[in-house]
Design a protein around this motif. Sequence first.
Motif, short mmCIF file in Angstrom:
data_model
loop_
_atom_site.label_atom_id
_atom_site.label_comp_id
_atom_site.label_asym_id
_atom_site.label_seq_id
_atom_site.Cartn_x
_atom_site.Cartn_y
_atom_site.Cartn_z
N GLY A 1 0.78 -1.23 0.00
CA GLY A 1 0.00 0.00 0.00
C GLY A 1 0.81 1.27 0.00
N HIS A 2 2.13 1.15 0.13
CA HIS A 2 3.02 2.32 0.17
C HIS A 2 4.21 2.07 -0.75
CE1 HIS A 2 0.74 2.45 3.95
NE2 HIS A 2 0.88 3.76 3.91
N PRO A 3 3.98 2.18 -2.06
CA PRO A 3 5.06 1.86 -3.02
C PRO A 3 6.27 2.77 -2.94
CG PRO A 3 3.18 2.88 -4.12
CD PRO A 3 2.73 2.59 -2.73
N ASP A 4 6.15 3.90 -2.24
CA ASP A 4 7.28 4.80 -2.08
C ASP A 4 8.24 4.33 -0.99
OD1 ASP A 4 5.09 5.21 -0.38
OD2 ASP A 4 5.75 7.22 0.18
N VAL A 5 7.82 3.45 -0.11
CA VAL A 5 8.64 2.97 1.00
C VAL A 5 9.47 1.77 0.56
CG1 VAL A 5 8.64 1.96 3.31
CG2 VAL A 5 7.07 3.84 2.77
N SER A 6 10.78 1.83 0.81
CA SER A 6 11.68 0.73 0.44
C SER A 6 12.27 0.00 1.63
CB SER A 6 12.83 1.26 -0.43
OG SER A 6 12.36 1.70 -1.68
N VAL A 7 12.27 0.63 2.81
CA VAL A 7 12.83 0.03 4.02
C VAL A 7 11.80 0.18 5.13
CG1 VAL A 7 14.76 0.00 5.64
CG2 VAL A 7 15.13 0.75 3.27
N LEU A 8 11.28 -0.95 5.60
CA LEU A 8 10.18 -0.91 6.57
C LEU A 8 10.54 -1.68 7.83
CD1 LEU A 8 7.20 -0.23 7.25
CD2 LEU A 8 6.58 -2.40 6.15
N GLY A 9 10.57 -0.97 8.96
CA GLY A 9 10.77 -1.60 10.26
C GLY A 9 9.45 -1.71 11.00
N ASP B 1 24.82 -2.14 9.80
CA ASP B 1 23.44 -1.69 9.62
C ASP B 1 23.34 -0.17 9.60
OD1 ASP B 1 24.22 -1.75 12.30
OD2 ASP B 1 22.20 -2.14 13.05
N LEU B 2 23.98 0.51 10.55
CA LEU B 2 23.93 1.97 10.59
C LEU B 2 24.54 2.57 9.33
CD1 LEU B 2 23.08 4.36 12.38
CD2 LEU B 2 25.41 4.38 13.31
N ALA B 3 25.66 2.00 8.86
CA ALA B 3 26.29 2.49 7.63
C ALA B 3 25.37 2.29 6.43
CB ALA B 3 27.63 1.79 7.40
N LEU B 4 24.65 1.16 6.40
CA LEU B 4 23.71 0.91 5.31
C LEU B 4 22.57 1.90 5.34
CD1 LEU B 4 22.75 -0.83 2.93
CD2 LEU B 4 21.58 -2.29 4.60
N TRP B 5 22.02 2.15 6.53
CA TRP B 5 20.90 3.11 6.62
C TRP B 5 21.34 4.49 6.11
CZ3 TRP B 5 18.74 -1.00 6.84
CH2 TRP B 5 18.61 -1.87 7.94
N MET B 6 22.55 4.91 6.47
CA MET B 6 23.03 6.21 6.02
C MET B 6 23.11 6.27 4.50
SD MET B 6 26.62 8.22 6.79
CE MET B 6 27.60 7.02 5.88
N ARG B 7 23.65 5.23 3.89
CA ARG B 7 23.78 5.23 2.43
C ARG B 7 22.40 5.26 1.76
NH1 ARG B 7 26.58 0.76 -1.68
NH2 ARG B 7 25.96 1.87 -3.59
N LEU B 8 21.47 4.46 2.29
CA LEU B 8 20.15 4.41 1.69
C LEU B 8 19.44 5.75 1.80
CD1 LEU B 8 18.97 0.86 2.83
CD2 LEU B 8 19.80 1.55 0.58
N MET B 9 19.58 6.40 2.94
CA MET B 9 18.95 7.72 3.09
C MET B 9 19.61 8.73 2.16
SD MET B 9 17.69 8.38 6.94
CE MET B 9 16.21 7.51 7.52
N ARG B 10 20.92 8.66 2.05
CA ARG B 10 21.63 9.58 1.15
C ARG B 10 21.17 9.40 -0.29
NH1 ARG B 10 27.26 7.64 0.86
NH2 ARG B 10 26.47 6.47 -0.93
N GLU B 11 20.88 8.16 -0.68
CA GLU B 11 20.50 7.89 -2.06
C GLU B 11 19.00 8.00 -2.31
OE1 GLU B 11 22.38 4.57 -3.89
OE2 GLU B 11 24.35 5.03 -3.04
N GLY B 12 18.26 8.42 -1.29
CA GLY B 12 16.87 8.77 -1.50
C GLY B 12 15.86 7.68 -1.25
N TYR B 13 16.26 6.55 -0.68
CA TYR B 13 15.29 5.50 -0.36
C TYR B 13 14.48 5.91 0.86
CZ TYR B 13 17.80 2.51 -3.62
OH TYR B 13 18.36 1.98 -4.75
N GLU B 14 13.20 5.62 0.82
CA GLU B 14 12.31 6.06 1.90
C GLU B 14 12.15 4.97 2.94
OE1 GLU B 14 7.92 8.12 2.36
OE2 GLU B 14 9.26 8.62 0.72
N PHE B 15 12.16 5.39 4.20
CA PHE B 15 12.01 4.52 5.36
C PHE B 15 10.65 4.73 6.01
CE2 PHE B 15 16.45 4.41 4.70
CZ PHE B 15 17.08 3.51 5.55
#
Length: 269
Positions: A107-115, A177-191
């Motif tokens: 239901g949220h195609p803009d979200v790529s990382v979901l906790g 994990d923290l390094a991955l989250w930083m890269r994903l946010m930098r590259e525009g993936y939505e959490f």
Amino acid sequence: MSVYSGDKPDQVERALRSILEQTYQNFILLVGCDGPLSNELSETVSGFDDDRLEVIRYPENRGLAQTLNSLIDLALADRKVDFLARMDADDVSLEQRFEQQVQYLGGHPDVSVLGTGCLEIIGDGDVVFDKRLPQFHSTLFRQFVKQCPVVHPTVMFRRNVFDAGIRYPVEFFRTEDLALWMRLMREGYEFANIQQPLLLFRIGDNFVKRRADRKKGWAEFKIRLEAIKQLDLPILANAFYALAHLGVKISPAFLVGLAYRLARSEKAN
């Protein structure tokens, strides 16, 4: 899911069972054995008669990041895979975790990382804290240095994250994990985070000892400083948060445990 020699067979058995008993059943559970295991632990991993469980044994201990990256490569080989979920060998996924995450991502195609939220447990499962992180990306982005945006073993990824060639960085000491989250946010993936607790997250003596780790503390500090720069976050307040995290991480274990309990007590009130 990665398993190594330090994991406890009873906890691994419960973790595996919690995945295999999910209400959402259309999945493959890939378990990477990171180096040699004891006979008991090896039998535990192989003890389920379930075609959805695939066990991959790596002869040498390579660390969590490399094992997860190998499992990601295996998962992506199946073009029918849309989502990839994390799990730790000592935690417990509640039975509706996958179902709710798949529904949310659908239901949220803009979200790529979901906790999700989680219940922190000790011993045989006594709940000591109900942990819920902010729901929306804008807050998670803004507070990245202050707090990790997701609880790692609750995360479900959209396939596109890894199709782009992104993997867990192996050069950061126990902070992949923290390094991955930083890269994903930098590259525009939505959490995002589902607020409902859908995982029992185990804490205890080893949990505190892992956090009272100077090498890990300095690695996280460097990532947080880099995040201020790469995410263009306000410098002064976030530098303070980065230093505060470092101060806790390089303190003796008993002080880390005290700080952890105080923080949880304040949030509970």
